[in-house]
Motif scaffolding. Structure first.
Motif, PDB file in Angstrom:
ATOM      1  N   PRO A 181       0.824  -1.211   0.000  1.00 46.53           N
ATOM      2  CA  PRO A 181       0.000   0.000   0.000  1.00 46.53           C
ATOM      3  C   PRO A 181       0.854   1.255   0.000  1.00 46.53           C
ATOM      4  O   PRO A 181       1.938   1.296   0.587  1.00 46.53           O
ATOM      5  CB  PRO A 181      -0.797  -0.120   1.307  1.00 46.53           C
ATOM      6  CG  PRO A 181       0.070  -0.947   2.198  1.00 46.53           C
ATOM      7  CD  PRO A 181       0.777  -1.914   1.290  1.00 46.53           C
ATOM      8  N   GLY A 232      -2.295  -2.373   7.374  1.00 49.29           N
ATOM      9  CA  GLY A 232      -2.799  -1.844   6.114  1.00 49.29           C
ATOM     10  C   GLY A 232      -3.562  -2.888   5.334  1.00 49.29           C
ATOM     11  O   GLY A 232      -3.735  -4.029   5.775  1.00 49.29           O
ATOM     12  N   SER A 233      -4.042  -2.494   4.143  1.00 47.59           N
ATOM     13  CA  SER A 233      -4.774  -3.388   3.245  1.00 47.59           C
ATOM     14  C   SER A 233      -3.856  -3.783   2.098  1.00 47.59           C
ATOM     15  O   SER A 233      -3.254  -2.914   1.452  1.00 47.59           O
ATOM     16  CB  SER A 233      -6.027  -2.693   2.699  1.00 47.59           C
ATOM     17  OG  SER A 233      -6.905  -2.351   3.750  1.00 47.59           O
ATOM     18  N   PRO A 240      -3.608  -6.033  -1.486  1.00 45.96           N
ATOM     19  CA  PRO A 240      -4.157  -6.910  -2.530  1.00 45.96           C
ATOM     20  C   PRO A 240      -3.238  -8.110  -2.740  1.00 45.96           C
ATOM     21  O   PRO A 240      -2.019  -7.967  -2.855  1.00 45.96           O
ATOM     22  CB  PRO A 240      -4.181  -6.017  -3.776  1.00 45.96           C
ATOM     23  CG  PRO A 240      -4.038  -4.618  -3.265  1.00 45.96           C
ATOM     24  CD  PRO A 240      -3.231  -4.716  -2.016  1.00 45.96           C
ATOM     25  N   SER A 256      -7.634 -11.790  -3.345  1.00 48.27           N
ATOM     26  CA  SER A 256      -8.391 -11.261  -2.216  1.00 48.27           C
ATOM     27  C   SER A 256      -7.631 -10.068  -1.643  1.00 48.27           C
ATOM     28  O   SER A 256      -6.524  -9.745  -2.092  1.00 48.27           O
ATOM     29  CB  SER A 256      -8.590 -12.338  -1.140  1.00 48.27           C
ATOM     30  OG  SER A 256      -9.401 -11.854  -0.087  1.00 48.27           O
ATOM     31  N   ILE A 257      -8.228  -9.426  -0.662  1.00 53.44           N
ATOM     32  CA  ILE A 257      -7.593  -8.340   0.078  1.00 53.44           C
ATOM     33  C   ILE A 257      -7.375  -8.817   1.505  1.00 53.44           C
ATOM     34  O   ILE A 257      -8.315  -9.293   2.157  1.00 53.44           O
ATOM     35  CB  ILE A 257      -8.464  -7.066   0.094  1.00 53.44           C
ATOM     36  CG1 ILE A 257      -8.774  -6.609  -1.331  1.00 53.44           C
ATOM     37  CG2 ILE A 257      -7.769  -5.956   0.882  1.00 53.44           C
ATOM     38  CD1 ILE A 257      -7.582  -6.099  -2.095  1.00 53.44           C
ATOM     39  N   VAL A 258      -6.140  -8.714   2.002  1.00 54.31           N
ATOM     40  CA  VAL A 258      -5.867  -9.094   3.380  1.00 54.31           C
ATOM     41  C   VAL A 258      -5.707  -7.819   4.207  1.00 54.31           C
ATOM     42  O   VAL A 258      -4.994  -6.896   3.811  1.00 54.31           O
ATOM     43  CB  VAL A 258      -4.609  -9.986   3.482  1.00 54.31           C
ATOM     44  CG1 VAL A 258      -3.380  -9.305   2.918  1.00 54.31           C
ATOM     45  CG2 VAL A 258      -4.371 -10.406   4.933  1.00 54.31           C
ATOM     46  N   GLU A 259      -6.407  -7.768   5.330  1.00 53.60           N
ATOM     47  CA  GLU A 259      -6.365  -6.617   6.227  1.00 53.60           C
ATOM     48  C   GLU A 259      -5.470  -6.951   7.423  1.00 53.60           C
ATOM     49  O   GLU A 259      -5.768  -7.861   8.203  1.00 53.60           O
ATOM     50  CB  GLU A 259      -7.772  -6.267   6.715  1.00 53.60           C
ATOM     51  CG  GLU A 259      -8.755  -5.908   5.609  1.00 53.60           C
ATOM     52  CD  GLU A 259      -8.518  -4.523   5.036  1.00 53.60           C
ATOM     53  OE1 GLU A 259      -7.717  -3.769   5.635  1.00 53.60           O
ATOM     54  OE2 GLU A 259      -9.136  -4.197   4.008  1.00 53.60           O
ATOM     55  N   SER A 315      -3.888  -5.659  10.944  1.00 57.70           N
ATOM     56  CA  SER A 315      -4.143  -4.630  11.962  1.00 57.70           C
ATOM     57  C   SER A 315      -3.060  -4.670  13.038  1.00 57.70           C
ATOM     58  O   SER A 315      -2.025  -4.018  12.913  1.00 57.70           O
ATOM     59  CB  SER A 315      -5.534  -4.811  12.567  1.00 57.70           C
ATOM     60  OG  SER A 315      -5.685  -6.125  13.096  1.00 57.70           O
TER      61      SER A 315
END
Length: 465
Positions: free
Chosen positions: A291, A315-316, A318, A334-337, A339
Motif C-alpha cells: 500500500p 494496512g490493506s 491486494p 483477495s484483500i488481506v487486512e 491490523s
C-alpha cells in the motif's frame, strides 16, 4: 622516357606470366579501393550524393558534445541501413553519400537524453529533413539535454546507516485519464547508507525509501514483537501527499536527499489455497502489492498450497495467487487486512481463468489497421494491482486474451498514437464499456471499433502577464 618505361613493362608482362599475375592483382586492388571510396561518397545507380553535416551541442551551455553517436535514418527507403557516426572533439559530424529523400537525424551520449533534430522540447519527437539534389551540403544543429541525479544517505532512528534500502524516484504520469505517481529509476543503499539515482530526465520528482520488510527473515510463529522500517517519502512523510517535490534542472546533481527511517510493528500472514483433499501438487507464486508504494513482493506457494508472508505493516494488501497444475492455470485473489496481530489461517479460493476473444474493426473501409495492442487493466486506484493482461492485435484485427482472472477491469487500446484512428466503441457481449469499469466473470467476446473521423485542435500558448 615514360613511353620507353611503359614499353619495357609491356614486354616484361608479355614474356613473363608472373609479371602478368602481379599486374592483374595490382589493378584489381586499385579498382576495389576506388569502388569502396565511391560507395561511401555517393549512392548507387548514379544518384547524386548528398552530404549532411552538423554539430551536437549541450542545450544549457551551448558547448559542443564530443563522442556523441549520431544516426541519419531514411524514412522513404527503409531498406537502406542508417548512417551512424561519432562527433569529433568539437561536436561535429558528417553523414556522407546520402540519397535524396526524407531523413530523421538523432544523437545520443551517456549522461544525456536522446534527441532528434527539430525537437521542440524534452522527450518530444523531432522533424524530418528533406534532402534534395539541389541541396547537396546541409548543415544542422542537434541539442542534447543533460540528465540529472539525486544523492543521499539512509539512517535509522539511532543514527546508524541502513544497508539494502530501496530508493525510488517517482514522477507524475497520466494513466487511464488520471494522474498517478510512477517509478522511473531506483537504487539501493550501500553499507554506509549511501545511494545515488542517476540518468534522470529533468523534471519534478518524489523520492521514496522502503526497506522491503516482507523480504526479511520471518519471526517465530505467534510472535507479534517483530519491527520493521516504515516506508518513507522524502523528507519524512508516510504518504505520497506528504512528500516534498524535487525539481531537477538539466545536469543537476542534487545532494542531501537523506532519510531517517522509523520503526513500526510488523506482522505475518500464513494461509493456504482452498482445494479438495488429494489434489495434485501446486506450482505458483503469491504476489502482494504494497500500500502507498509502487512495489510488489512475491513468495512461492508450497506444493501443499500453503504460503507465508511476513514483515507486513498495518494496512490493506491486494493478494493474487497464480498457480499452474497439470490441469491448467488458475488464480485466486483477495484483500488481506493487517491490523495489530499475525494472521494464521488466511484462505484464498481459486477461480478458473477465462479467455476473451475479440476483433478490431475500422470505420474506414480499405484502410489498413494500425499495429495496436489490447489490455485489460485491473480496476482500482494506483498501480501494482495484480491481474492485468495484454496482447498484440493480429494483422486481420483478431486478438485473444488468455489467463484472465475473473474480476473488475478497464479496457485500453495502445498503439494508436500517431495514427489517424481513435477507439470509438468497445462492446463486451454487446454492451459498450468504453471508458468505464466492467466485470469479467466468464469467457466473452469483445468487439472494438476504430474510427478515422478525427478532428484537429490548434491554438497559441502565451506568457501570462
Amino acid at each position: 622516357m615514360v613511353v620507353h618505361a611503359l614499353a619495357r613493362l609491356s614486354a616484361l608482362v608479355s614474356s613473363n606470366p608472373l609479371y602478368a599475375l602481379i599486374t592483374l592483382l595490382a589493378l584489381t586492388s586499385f579498382e576495389t579501393a576506388v569502388a569502396q571510396n565511391r560507395s561511401t561518397d555517393s549512392p548507387e545507380n548514379g544518384q547524386i550524393a548528398i552530404r549532411l553535416s552538423g554539430q551536437v551541442v549541450d542545450t544549457s551551455t551551448g558547448n559542443p558534445v564530443p563522442r556523441a553517436e549520431t544516426v541519419c535514418k531514411g524514412e522513404d527507403d527503409t531498406s537502406t541501413p542508417p548512417v551512424t557516426t561519432l562527433t569529433d572533439g568539437e561536436g561535429r559530424f558528417e553523414c556522407k553519400g546520402l540519397r535524396p529523400g526524407r531523413y530523421r537525424i538523432s544523437a545520443r551520449r551517456d549522461g544525456y537524453l536522446r534527441s532528434e533534430y527539430g525537437s521542440k522540447g524534452q522527450g518530444r519527437p523531432g522533424l524530418p529533413i528533406t534532402l534534395t539534389p539541389d541541396r547537396k551540403d546541409e548543415r544542422i544543429t542537434i541539442r542534447l539535454i543533460r540528465l540529472a541525479a539525486v544523492n543521499g544517505r539512509v539512517f535509522g532512528e539511532d543514527g546508524d546507516p541502513i544497508k539494502d534500502v530501496t530508493i525510488q524516484a517517482l514522477r507524475d504520469r497520466f494513466q487511464r485519464g488520471r494522474k498517478v505517481l510512477l517509478p522511473t529509476a531506483y537504487a539501493r543503499s550501500n553499507d554506509r547508507g549511501e545511494f545515488r539515482i542517476s540518468d534522470l530526465e529533468p523534471g519534478r520528482y518524489v523520492v521514496v525509501a522502503d526497506r522491503m520488510n516482507y523480504l526479511r527473515p520471518r519471526p517465530a510463529h505467534g510472535d507479534t514483537s517483530e519491527t520493521g522500517y516504515v516506508t518513507t517519502y522524502f523528507p519524512n512523510g508516510s504518504e505520497p501527499s506528504q512528500a516534498q517535490v524535487l525539481l531537477l534542472e538539466p545536469g543537476a546533481d542534487l545532494p542531501g536527499v537523506d532519510f531517517s527511517l522509523k520503526k513500526t510493528r510488523v506482522f505475518s500472514v500464513r494461509g493456504r489455497i482452498a482445494r479438495p483433499a488429494g489434489s495434485e501438487p501446486l506450482r505458483g507464486n503469491l504476489v502482494l502489492a504494497m500500500p502507498n508504494t509502487l512495489m510488489r513482493a512475491s513468495t512461492p506457494i508450497r506444493e501443499d498450497g500453503t504460503f507465508e508472508l511476513h514483515g507486513l505493516p498495518p494496512g490493506s494488501f491486494p493478494l493474487i495467487a497464480m498457480m499452474q497444475t497439470d490441469g491448467g492455470q488458475s488464480t485466486a485473489s483477495s484483500i488481506v487486512e493487517v491490523s495489530d496481530r499475525n494472521i494464521d489461517d488466511f484462505v484464498l479460493t481459486p477461480t478458473v481463468s477465462v479467455t476473451i476473444v475479440g476483433k478490431v474493426r475500422s470505420s474506414a473501409s480499405g484502410e489498413p489497421l494500425p499495429q495496436a495492442s489490447v489490455a485489460l487493466i485491473a480496476a482500482g486506484e494506483g498501480v501494482g494491482r495484480p491481474g492485468s493482461v495484454s496482447t498484440v492485435v493480429k494483422g486481420d484485427g483478431a486478438f485473444t486474451l488468455t489467463g484472465v482472472n475473473p474480476q473488475r477491469y478497464r479496457l485500453e487500446v495502445g498503439g494508436l498514437s500517431g495514427s489517424r484512428f481513435y477507439l470509438k466503441e468497445a462492446r463486451l457481449a454487446g454492451v459498450n464499456v468504453l471508458d468505464q469499469d466492467f466485470d469479467v466473470t466468464s469467457s466473452v467476446t469483445v468487439d472494438l471499433l476504430l474510427s478515422a473521423d478525427t478532428g484537429s485542435v490548434s491554438g497559441e500558448v502565451i506568457e501570462a502577464g
